[in-house]
Design a protein around this motif. Sequence first.
Motif, PDB file in Angstrom:
ATOM      1  N   VAL A  90      -2.908   4.517 -11.722  1.00 36.87           N
ATOM      2  CA  VAL A  90      -1.736   3.649 -11.584  1.00 36.87           C
ATOM      3  C   VAL A  90      -2.066   2.308 -12.229  1.00 36.87           C
ATOM      4  O   VAL A  90      -3.129   1.742 -11.996  1.00 36.87           O
ATOM      5  N   SER A  91      -1.147   1.790 -13.037  1.00 35.39           N
ATOM      6  CA  SER A  91      -1.370   0.488 -13.656  1.00 35.39           C
ATOM      7  C   SER A  91      -0.777  -0.607 -12.778  1.00 35.39           C
ATOM      8  O   SER A  91       0.085  -0.355 -11.925  1.00 35.39           O
ATOM      9  N   VAL A  92      -1.233  -1.820 -13.003  1.00 35.73           N
ATOM     10  CA  VAL A  92      -0.732  -2.961 -12.242  1.00 35.73           C
ATOM     11  C   VAL A  92       0.754  -3.161 -12.536  1.00 35.73           C
ATOM     12  O   VAL A  92       1.532  -3.476 -11.644  1.00 35.73           O
ATOM     13  N   GLY A  93       1.155  -2.937 -13.779  1.00 37.29           N
ATOM     14  CA  GLY A  93       2.557  -3.098 -14.163  1.00 37.29           C
ATOM     15  C   GLY A  93       3.475  -2.154 -13.421  1.00 37.29           C
ATOM     16  O   GLY A  93       4.581  -2.539 -13.031  1.00 37.29           O
ATOM     17  N   GLU A  94       3.041  -0.922 -13.216  1.00 40.44           N
ATOM     18  CA  GLU A  94       3.858   0.040 -12.470  1.00 40.44           C
ATOM     19  C   GLU A  94       4.037  -0.403 -11.026  1.00 40.44           C
ATOM     20  O   GLU A  94       5.139  -0.312 -10.477  1.00 40.44           O
ATOM     21  N   LEU A  95       2.970  -0.881 -10.421  1.00 39.22           N
ATOM     22  CA  LEU A  95       3.066  -1.344  -9.035  1.00 39.22           C
ATOM     23  C   LEU A  95       3.905  -2.610  -8.943  1.00 39.22           C
ATOM     24  O   LEU A  95       4.695  -2.765  -8.015  1.00 39.22           O
ATOM     25  N   MET A  96       3.775  -3.490  -9.911  1.00 36.56           N
ATOM     26  CA  MET A  96       4.594  -4.703  -9.924  1.00 36.56           C
ATOM     27  C   MET A  96       6.072  -4.359 -10.086  1.00 36.56           C
ATOM     28  O   MET A  96       6.936  -5.005  -9.507  1.00 36.56           O
ATOM     29  N   HIS A  97       6.361  -3.335 -10.857  1.00 36.60           N
ATOM     30  CA  HIS A  97       7.741  -2.920 -11.085  1.00 36.60           C
ATOM     31  C   HIS A  97       8.362  -2.323  -9.822  1.00 36.60           C
ATOM     32  O   HIS A  97       9.534  -2.554  -9.534  1.00 36.60           O
ATOM     33  N   SER A  98       7.573  -1.576  -9.060  1.00 40.12           N
ATOM     34  CA  SER A  98       8.110  -0.915  -7.876  1.00 40.12           C
ATOM     35  C   SER A  98       8.077  -1.796  -6.628  1.00 40.12           C
ATOM     36  O   SER A  98       8.782  -1.516  -5.671  1.00 40.12           O
ATOM     37  N   CYS A  99       7.276  -2.845  -6.622  1.00 40.00           N
ATOM     38  CA  CYS A  99       7.126  -3.688  -5.423  1.00 40.00           C
ATOM     39  C   CYS A  99       7.218  -5.168  -5.804  1.00 40.00           C
ATOM     40  O   CYS A  99       6.236  -5.744  -6.288  1.00 40.00           O
ATOM     41  N   PRO A 100       8.373  -5.801  -5.596  1.00 38.24           N
ATOM     42  CA  PRO A 100       8.548  -7.204  -5.987  1.00 38.24           C
ATOM     43  C   PRO A 100       7.593  -8.181  -5.295  1.00 38.24           C
ATOM     44  O   PRO A 100       7.206  -9.180  -5.886  1.00 38.24           O
ATOM     45  N   SER A 101       7.183  -7.889  -4.071  1.00 33.22           N
ATOM     46  CA  SER A 101       6.273  -8.812  -3.386  1.00 33.22           C
ATOM     47  C   SER A 101       4.906  -8.839  -4.062  1.00 33.22           C
ATOM     48  O   SER A 101       4.262  -9.889  -4.140  1.00 33.22           O
TER      49      SER A 101
ATOM     50  N   LYS B 217       8.813 -13.000 -20.149  1.00 36.76           N
ATOM     51  CA  LYS B 217       9.804 -12.133 -20.769  1.00 36.76           C
ATOM     52  C   LYS B 217       9.199 -10.798 -21.164  1.00 36.76           C
ATOM     53  O   LYS B 217       9.773 -10.061 -21.937  1.00 36.76           O
ATOM     54  N   VAL B 218       8.045 -10.481 -20.607  1.00 37.11           N
ATOM     55  CA  VAL B 218       7.355  -9.244 -20.938  1.00 37.11           C
ATOM     56  C   VAL B 218       8.070  -8.080 -20.273  1.00 37.11           C
ATOM     57  O   VAL B 218       8.448  -8.136 -19.119  1.00 37.11           O
ATOM     58  N   GLN B 219       8.251  -7.005 -21.021  1.00 42.58           N
ATOM     59  CA  GLN B 219       8.873  -5.800 -20.489  1.00 42.58           C
ATOM     60  C   GLN B 219       7.779  -4.766 -20.243  1.00 42.58           C
ATOM     61  O   GLN B 219       6.857  -4.636 -21.042  1.00 42.58           O
ATOM     62  N   ILE B 220       7.894  -4.030 -19.156  1.00 42.10           N
ATOM     63  CA  ILE B 220       6.913  -3.034 -18.816  1.00 42.10           C
ATOM     64  C   ILE B 220       7.166  -1.776 -19.632  1.00 42.10           C
ATOM     65  O   ILE B 220       8.283  -1.263 -19.664  1.00 42.10           O
ATOM     66  N   VAL B 221       6.143  -1.291 -20.301  1.00 42.73           N
ATOM     67  CA  VAL B 221       6.231  -0.067 -21.091  1.00 42.73           C
ATOM     68  C   VAL B 221       5.311   0.948 -20.445  1.00 42.73           C
ATOM     69  O   VAL B 221       4.125   0.694 -20.267  1.00 42.73           O
ATOM     70  N   THR B 222       5.859   2.080 -20.074  1.00 44.60           N
ATOM     71  CA  THR B 222       5.054   3.081 -19.391  1.00 44.60           C
ATOM     72  C   THR B 222       4.833   4.310 -20.265  1.00 44.60           C
ATOM     73  O   THR B 222       4.701   5.403 -19.773  1.00 44.60           O
ATOM     74  N   THR B 223       4.797   4.141 -21.558  1.00 43.38           N
ATOM     75  CA  THR B 223       4.532   5.241 -22.474  1.00 43.38           C
ATOM     76  C   THR B 223       3.070   5.630 -22.406  1.00 43.38           C
ATOM     77  O   THR B 223       2.209   4.771 -22.495  1.00 43.38           O
ATOM     78  N   ARG B 224       2.818   6.897 -22.266  1.00 46.55           N
ATOM     79  CA  ARG B 224       1.442   7.374 -22.213  1.00 46.55           C
ATOM     80  C   ARG B 224       1.220   8.324 -23.392  1.00 46.55           C
ATOM     81  O   ARG B 224       1.970   9.251 -23.593  1.00 46.55           O
ATOM     82  N   TYR B 225       0.188   8.055 -24.141  1.00 45.69           N
ATOM     83  CA  TYR B 225      -0.151   8.888 -25.288  1.00 45.69           C
ATOM     84  C   TYR B 225      -1.149   9.945 -24.865  1.00 45.69           C
ATOM     85  O   TYR B 225      -2.048   9.682 -24.087  1.00 45.69           O
ATOM     86  N   ARG B 226      -1.029  11.115 -25.410  1.00 47.73           N
ATOM     87  CA  ARG B 226      -1.940  12.207 -25.079  1.00 47.73           C
ATOM     88  C   ARG B 226      -2.906  12.427 -26.174  1.00 47.73           C
ATOM     89  O   ARG B 226      -2.705  12.242 -27.301  1.00 47.73           O
TER      90      ARG B 226
ATOM     91  N   LEU C 155       0.827  -1.212   0.000  1.00 50.93           N
ATOM     92  CA  LEU C 155       0.000   0.000   0.000  1.00 50.93           C
ATOM     93  C   LEU C 155       0.860   1.260   0.000  1.00 50.93           C
ATOM     94  O   LEU C 155       0.523   2.236  -0.679  1.00 50.93           O
ATOM     95  N   ASN C 156       1.959   1.247   0.738  1.00 52.35           N
ATOM     96  CA  ASN C 156       2.853   2.405   0.742  1.00 52.35           C
ATOM     97  C   ASN C 156       3.421   2.657  -0.653  1.00 52.35           C
ATOM     98  O   ASN C 156       3.488   3.799  -1.104  1.00 52.35           O
ATOM     99  N   HIS C 157       3.822   1.589  -1.347  1.00 51.80           N
ATOM    100  CA  HIS C 157       4.306   1.728  -2.718  1.00 51.80           C
ATOM    101  C   HIS C 157       3.195   2.275  -3.618  1.00 51.80           C
ATOM    102  O   HIS C 157       3.441   3.152  -4.454  1.00 51.80           O
ATOM    103  N   PHE C 158       1.992   1.747  -3.446  1.00 51.81           N
ATOM    104  CA  PHE C 158       0.867   2.202  -4.267  1.00 51.81           C
ATOM    105  C   PHE C 158       0.582   3.679  -4.050  1.00 51.81           C
ATOM    106  O   PHE C 158       0.382   4.431  -5.002  1.00 51.81           O
ATOM    107  N   TYR C 159       0.561   4.124  -2.790  1.00 51.32           N
ATOM    108  CA  TYR C 159       0.223   5.517  -2.513  1.00 51.32           C
ATOM    109  C   TYR C 159       1.289   6.475  -3.048  1.00 51.32           C
ATOM    110  O   TYR C 159       0.974   7.586  -3.463  1.00 51.32           O
ATOM    111  N   LYS C 160       2.554   6.048  -3.060  1.00 47.09           N
ATOM    112  CA  LYS C 160       3.593   6.882  -3.664  1.00 47.09           C
ATOM    113  C   LYS C 160       3.347   7.031  -5.163  1.00 47.09           C
ATOM    114  O   LYS C 160       3.443   8.130  -5.718  1.00 47.09           O
ATOM    115  N   LEU C 161       3.033   5.923  -5.831  1.00 48.24           N
ATOM    116  CA  LEU C 161       2.744   5.976  -7.262  1.00 48.24           C
ATOM    117  C   LEU C 161       1.461   6.747  -7.535  1.00 48.24           C
ATOM    118  O   LEU C 161       1.362   7.492  -8.510  1.00 48.24           O
ATOM    119  N   HIS C 162       0.478   6.580  -6.659  1.00 42.60           N
ATOM    120  CA  HIS C 162      -0.816   7.251  -6.831  1.00 42.60           C
ATOM    121  C   HIS C 162      -0.664   8.770  -6.728  1.00 42.60           C
ATOM    122  O   HIS C 162      -1.301   9.516  -7.478  1.00 42.60           O
TER     123      HIS C 162
END
Length: 90
Positions: free
Chosen positions: A58-69, A81-90, A41-48
């Motif tokens: 916040v996407s699940v991938g971002e939270l998974m990237h910042s919190c291994p547990s 082998k999936v790589q997380i892509v955090t590109t956001r289109y406007r 939750l602490n990791h989530f709130y920082k990202l949020h």
Amino acid sequence: MNYIVVHKPAQLIQKVITSSTTPTPTPSNDYSFYEVSIIVLNHFYKLHKKAIAKGVHVSVGELMHSCPSFREQVSNGKQSKVQIVTTRYR
């Protein structure tokens, strides 16, 4: 217990809920619930906090990237082998 509510099709975290029992899935099965610890939750709130400044969720991938547990909990020990892509289109 704390649960993160994830919208399955978009893979975005919708909200955090607290419940003494496991939440039941919706009839349409659009949402999944993950029991999380205070550390996750602490990791989530920082990202949020950063996401709110940008006006996004916040996407699940971002939270998974910042919190291994949380990554282990979501992937159930599976490796990919999936790589997380955090590109956001406007």
